[in-house]
Design a protein around this motif. Structure first.
Motif, PDB file in Angstrom:
ATOM      1  N   LEU A   1      36.485  46.478  44.909  1.00 10.54           N
ATOM      2  CA  LEU A   1      36.238  46.713  43.485  1.00 10.54           C
ATOM      3  C   LEU A   1      36.664  45.534  42.621  1.00 10.54           C
TER       4      LEU A   1
ATOM      5  N   LYS B   1      33.808  43.150  43.009  1.00 10.65           N
ATOM      6  CA  LYS B   1      32.628  43.646  42.286  1.00 10.65           C
ATOM      7  C   LYS B   1      32.788  43.385  40.785  1.00 10.65           C
ATOM      8  N   TYR B   2      33.951  43.672  40.257  1.00 11.36           N
ATOM      9  CA  TYR B   2      34.205  43.503  38.820  1.00 11.36           C
ATOM     10  C   TYR B   2      34.167  42.031  38.409  1.00 11.36           C
TER      11      TYR B   2
ATOM     12  N   GLN C   1      45.587  42.826  41.282  1.00 13.90           N
ATOM     13  CA  GLN C   1      45.071  42.701  39.921  1.00 13.90           C
ATOM     14  C   GLN C   1      45.773  41.610  39.133  1.00 13.90           C
TER      15      GLN C   1
ATOM     16  N   PHE D   1      39.659  45.879  33.320  1.00 14.16           N
ATOM     17  CA  PHE D   1      39.350  46.198  34.714  1.00 14.16           C
ATOM     18  C   PHE D   1      39.700  47.649  35.011  1.00 14.16           C
TER      19      PHE D   1
ATOM     20  N   TRP E   1      37.295  50.103  33.622  1.00 12.45           N
ATOM     21  CA  TRP E   1      36.089  50.067  34.459  1.00 12.45           C
ATOM     22  C   TRP E   1      36.341  50.759  35.798  1.00 12.45           C
ATOM     23  N   PHE E   2      37.493  50.497  36.393  1.00 14.33           N
ATOM     24  CA  PHE E   2      37.887  51.009  37.702  1.00 14.33           C
ATOM     25  C   PHE E   2      37.876  52.539  37.753  1.00 14.33           C
TER      26      PHE E   2
END
Length: 86
Positions: free
Chosen positions: A22, A25-26, A42, A53, A56-57
């Motif tokens: 992820l 992807k982000y 992160q 993030f 979105w996550f």
């Protein structure tokens, strides 16, 4: 007789790579585990971007993108048999 229960941490114990997937992807990147020197992946992002993030996550289930750690399934079966014998 009480039912015996075995609890196992999942992240990086029996499954892996979902969070990394992820992040990639982000960010549109192709990071690998070995690219990180800090415990929290992160932290590769600036603090403000981390906040975005995680907003979105929340739209994803990280476990949809995980793979099992080598021998995790077999070891869980073995642990289950051992716990039942206790």
């Amino acid at each position: 007789m009480r039912k015996k229960v075995l609890m196992v941490d999942m992240d990086e114990v029996i499954v892996e790579k979902g969070f990394l997937y992820l992040i990639n992807k982000y960010l549109g990147t192709n990071y690998k585990d070995t690219d990180f020197t800090q415990f929290r992946m992160q932290e590769i992002m600036p603090p403000k971007q981390r906040l975005e993030f995680f907003k979105w996550f929340k739209n994803y289930n990280m476990y949809d993108f995980c793979s099992f750690v080598d021998h995790a399934k077999e070891n869980l079966k073995l642990l289950n048999r051992l716990v039942r014998k206790l």
